[in-house]
Design a protein around this motif. Structure first.
Motif, PDB file in Angstrom:
ATOM      1  N   UNK A   1       0.863  -1.186   0.000  1.00  0.00           N
ATOM      2  CA  UNK A   1       0.000   0.000   0.000  1.00  0.00           C
ATOM      3  C   UNK A   1       0.896   1.231   0.000  1.00  0.00           C
ATOM      4  N   UNK A   2       0.685   2.133  -0.964  1.00  0.00           N
ATOM      5  CA  UNK A   2       1.450   3.387  -0.988  1.00  0.00           C
ATOM      6  C   UNK A   2       0.572   4.486  -0.412  1.00  0.00           C
ATOM      7  N   UNK A   3       1.030   5.113   0.650  1.00  0.00           N
ATOM      8  CA  UNK A   3       0.314   6.255   1.228  1.00  0.00           C
ATOM      9  C   UNK A   3       1.147   7.500   0.958  1.00  0.00           C
ATOM     10  N   UNK A   4       0.614   8.469   0.222  1.00  0.00           N
ATOM     11  CA  UNK A   4       1.443   9.632  -0.119  1.00  0.00           C
ATOM     12  C   UNK A   4       1.668  10.580   1.056  1.00  0.00           C
ATOM     13  N   UNK A   5       2.928  10.898   1.275  1.00  0.00           N
ATOM     14  CA  UNK A   5       3.308  11.843   2.333  1.00  0.00           C
ATOM     15  C   UNK A   5       3.357  13.267   1.771  1.00  0.00           C
ATOM     16  N   UNK A   6       3.770  13.403   0.533  1.00  0.00           N
ATOM     17  CA  UNK A   6       3.841  14.714  -0.100  1.00  0.00           C
ATOM     18  C   UNK A   6       2.512  15.430   0.149  1.00  0.00           C
ATOM     19  N   UNK A   7       2.543  16.685   0.570  1.00  0.00           N
ATOM     20  CA  UNK A   7       1.301  17.330   1.030  1.00  0.00           C
ATOM     21  C   UNK A   7       0.242  17.368  -0.066  1.00  0.00           C
ATOM     22  N   UNK A   8       0.673  17.605  -1.311  1.00  0.00           N
ATOM     23  CA  UNK A   8      -0.300  17.695  -2.413  1.00  0.00           C
ATOM     24  C   UNK A   8      -0.972  16.344  -2.649  1.00  0.00           C
ATOM     25  N   UNK A   9      -0.160  15.305  -2.687  1.00  0.00           N
ATOM     26  CA  UNK A   9      -0.692  13.974  -2.984  1.00  0.00           C
ATOM     27  C   UNK A   9      -1.492  13.432  -1.816  1.00  0.00           C
ATOM     28  N   UNK A  10      -1.065  13.798  -0.618  1.00  0.00           N
ATOM     29  CA  UNK A  10      -1.840  13.418   0.547  1.00  0.00           C
ATOM     30  C   UNK A  10      -3.199  14.115   0.506  1.00  0.00           C
ATOM     31  N   UNK A  11      -3.202  15.372   0.074  1.00  0.00           N
ATOM     32  CA  UNK A  11      -4.469  16.114  -0.056  1.00  0.00           C
ATOM     33  C   UNK A  11      -5.365  15.433  -1.083  1.00  0.00           C
ATOM     34  N   UNK A  12      -4.805  15.077  -2.221  1.00  0.00           N
ATOM     35  CA  UNK A  12      -5.588  14.443  -3.289  1.00  0.00           C
ATOM     36  C   UNK A  12      -6.128  13.091  -2.801  1.00  0.00           C
ATOM     37  N   UNK A  13      -5.262  12.344  -2.142  1.00  0.00           N
ATOM     38  CA  UNK A  13      -5.645  11.041  -1.577  1.00  0.00           C
ATOM     39  C   UNK A  13      -6.874  11.215  -0.669  1.00  0.00           C
ATOM     40  N   UNK A  14      -6.842  12.248   0.156  1.00  0.00           N
ATOM     41  CA  UNK A  14      -7.973  12.491   1.057  1.00  0.00           C
ATOM     42  C   UNK A  14      -9.213  12.911   0.276  1.00  0.00           C
ATOM     43  N   UNK A  15      -9.019  13.755  -0.750  1.00  0.00           N
ATOM     44  CA  UNK A  15     -10.174  14.246  -1.533  1.00  0.00           C
ATOM     45  C   UNK A  15     -10.780  13.146  -2.407  1.00  0.00           C
ATOM     46  N   UNK A  16     -10.001  12.131  -2.727  1.00  0.00           N
ATOM     47  CA  UNK A  16     -10.507  11.040  -3.571  1.00  0.00           C
ATOM     48  C   UNK A  16     -11.215   9.959  -2.760  1.00  0.00           C
ATOM     49  N   UNK A  17     -11.035   9.985  -1.444  1.00  0.00           N
ATOM     50  CA  UNK A  17     -11.568   8.891  -0.611  1.00  0.00           C
ATOM     51  C   UNK A  17     -13.065   8.729  -0.843  1.00  0.00           C
ATOM     52  N   UNK A  18     -13.467   7.505  -1.124  1.00  0.00           N
ATOM     53  CA  UNK A  18     -14.891   7.212  -1.307  1.00  0.00           C
ATOM     54  C   UNK A  18     -15.414   7.570  -2.683  1.00  0.00           C
ATOM     55  N   UNK A  19     -14.567   8.039  -3.575  1.00  0.00           N
ATOM     56  CA  UNK A  19     -15.003   8.425  -4.922  1.00  0.00           C
ATOM     57  C   UNK A  19     -14.332   7.567  -5.983  1.00  0.00           C
ATOM     58  N   UNK A  20     -14.943   7.539  -7.157  1.00  0.00           N
ATOM     59  CA  UNK A  20     -14.402   6.766  -8.281  1.00  0.00           C
ATOM     60  C   UNK A  20     -13.502   7.664  -9.124  1.00  0.00           C
ATOM     61  N   UNK A  21     -12.291   7.205  -9.487  1.00  0.00           N
ATOM     62  CA  UNK A  21     -11.442   8.015 -10.392  1.00  0.00           C
ATOM     63  C   UNK A  21     -12.180   8.371 -11.687  1.00  0.00           C
ATOM     64  N   UNK A  22     -13.103   7.503 -12.118  1.00  0.00           N
ATOM     65  CA  UNK A  22     -13.818   7.753 -13.378  1.00  0.00           C
ATOM     66  C   UNK A  22     -14.665   9.020 -13.303  1.00  0.00           C
ATOM     67  N   UNK A  23     -14.998   9.482 -12.105  1.00  0.00           N
ATOM     68  CA  UNK A  23     -15.849  10.673 -11.969  1.00  0.00           C
ATOM     69  C   UNK A  23     -15.022  11.957 -11.848  1.00  0.00           C
ATOM     70  N   UNK A  24     -13.702  11.829 -11.916  1.00  0.00           N
ATOM     71  CA  UNK A  24     -12.836  13.011 -11.731  1.00  0.00           C
ATOM     72  C   UNK A  24     -12.739  13.804 -13.029  1.00  0.00           C
ATOM     73  N   UNK A  25     -12.984  15.120 -12.921  1.00  0.00           N
ATOM     74  CA  UNK A  25     -12.798  15.991 -14.085  1.00  0.00           C
ATOM     75  C   UNK A  25     -11.373  16.550 -14.083  1.00  0.00           C
ATOM     76  N   UNK A  26     -10.934  17.046 -12.953  1.00  0.00           N
ATOM     77  CA  UNK A  26      -9.582  17.583 -12.827  1.00  0.00           C
ATOM     78  C   UNK A  26      -8.994  17.239 -11.475  1.00  0.00           C
ATOM     79  N   UNK A  27      -7.708  17.026 -11.451  1.00  0.00           N
ATOM     80  CA  UNK A  27      -6.964  17.077 -10.189  1.00  0.00           C
ATOM     81  C   UNK A  27      -6.051  18.287 -10.302  1.00  0.00           C
TER      82      UNK A  27
END
Ligand code: NDP
Length: 385
Positions: free
Chosen positions: A144-170
């Motif tokens: 399991x890769x957990x991102x420490x970088x603040x940006x990727x950690x933020x994205x990881x948190x914002x993606x929780x519970x959502x499908x990548x297919x529904x993403x318009x922009x990161x």
């Protein structure tokens, strides 16, 4: 209370220190397996004693006698060299924090991944260089890769519970670094001391230079491309000087989720340490009224071509991100050593990228070989200038 075991690769650095600072506040929750450093033997020994680590590893073999002497009588094992780093990373641990700077962290990070560990990944250069070799290893081992970088950690948190297919922009936010508002003439005269003085973050020297050149954001773009499978064309960068919003995800229905927090790496590190739970940090609560304004602007790729170069390297794929990373490491070190100006870093990287295109790496050894050759080419270019 469950006690969790942890190893920290790069324990003496900025991320390593922030991680240990959080562990120090909950000593009963953590059992420290291995701590590693490059040359800082005495600091490593001090930390190993404080945290009662099982093992301390110094990458520079010449420092092993110092480490051994400093650990004498402690019962803590000491080892040195590249092989010992890999062995430390592979030791059983509930969490391995990969916080070595540069491609030097690649082999140990891959060793932890090969064991199927949970890896808190700060060492972005390793993922940028190894790309699909690393993501395939993760898939193979079930790591399991957990991102420490603040940006990727933020994205990881914002993606929780959502499908990548529904993403318009990161959208990755960038502070713009210490030279954000400098003219091309001022940039040409910038010194290493000015580059490492980041307005918002306190970080190691190399990432501070990367932040000043915007290579950090470009490397993060490639990192995000590997971590979040939405496609390169859905990733974008925006300059946000206050560094309060750490990144955002916009969904197809028009909802944008953002993660906000103070500019303190202990926040994303805590999210990794406690995941999927939460833990306390000593960071002051966000005072948005005191901050007053959050502002945004488009990146300026004329003054800072690094993000364009990174996007192009990702589009080219194969070995090109590894070539780019190696050339940037050499050029950034050349700037820190006073050999070249800061604006020459992107120029050297572009030169190295344009002069050859090695075959796509299929294994860790291939990545290491690409990295080594790109370094030689970058050094040769710098020396012939
Ligand atoms: P530092 O330079 O502060 O620390 C680097 C650590 O790695 C030190 O423990 C150092 O040991 C060790 N190290 C350096 N070179 C080698 C080597 N050749 N072999 C083995 N170990 C080595 O870096 P940071 O903590 O700033 O950054 C670490 C990683 O985290 C980088 O990839 C960076 O991009 C990423 N990152 C950092 C952030 C930050 O805020 N600092 C934010 C987001 C990501 P020694 O002390 O002995 O030199």
């Amino acid at each position: 209370m469950t006690v969790r075991s942890i190893s920290i690769l790069g324990a003496t650095g900025s991320i390593g220190s922030s991680t240990l600072d959080l562990l120090r506040r909950e000593p009963d929750r953590w059992r420290v397996v291995a701590l590693t450093a490059h040359t800082s033997a005495l600091e490593l020994a001090r930390l190993a004693r404080e945290f009662r680590a099982e093992l301390a590893v110094i990458a520079d073999e010449a420092r092993l006698p110092d480490l051994r002497e400093a650990l004498a009588g402690s019962g803590i094992a000491a080892a040195a060299g590249a092989g010992a780093l890999v062995e430390a990373a592979a030791r059983p641990a509930d969490l391995v924090i990969a916080a070595i700077v540069g491609c030097a962290g690649l082999a140990p990070t891959m060793a932890a991944i090969a064991q199927g560990r949970t890896v808190g990944l700060a060492n972005k250069e390793a993922l940028v260089s190894a790309g699909e070799v690393m993501t395939a290893a993760v898939a193979r081992s079930g790591a399991t890769l957990l991102p420490v970088d603040s940006e990727h950690n933020a994205i990881f948190q914002c993606l929780a519970g959502n499908e990548p297919a529904h993403v318009r922009w990161i959208t990755l936010t960038a502070s713009g670094g210490p030279f954000r508002d400098w003219t091309a003439e001022q940039l040409a005269a910038a010194t290493p001391a000015q580059a490492v003085k980041h307005p918002n973050w306190d970080m190691g020297a190399k990432i501070s230079v990367d932040s000043a050149t915007m290579f950090n954001k470009g490397l993060e773009l490639i990192e995000a491309w590997h971590l979040f499978p939405v496609g390169l064309e859905r990733l974008r960068i925006i300059v946000h000087p206050q560094s309060i919003i750490h990144s955002m995800v916009e969904y197809r229905d028009g909802s944008t989720l953002a993660q906000l927090g103070p500019s303190d790496m202990r926040v994303p590190i805590a999210s990794v340490l406690a995941w999927p739970q939460r833990m306390d940090t000593p960071c002051a609560p966000l005072d948005l009224a005191a901050i007053g304004e959050l502002t945004f602007r488009a990146p300026d790729e004329e003054r800072f071509p690094a993000t364009r170069l990174c996007r192009e390297a990702a589009q080219a794929g194969g070995a090109m991100p590894a070539v780019l990373n190696a050339a940037n490491e050499v050029a950034a070190a050349g700037f820190l050593a006073g050999q070249i100006g800061v604006t020459r870093i992107a120029a050297y990287v572009e030169d190295v990228l344009s002069c050859y295109a090695p075959a796509a790496p299929g294994s860790l050894d291939d990545v290491v070989a690409v990295d080594a050759e790109a370094r030689l080419r970058a050094r040769a270019l710098m020396e012939s200038a």
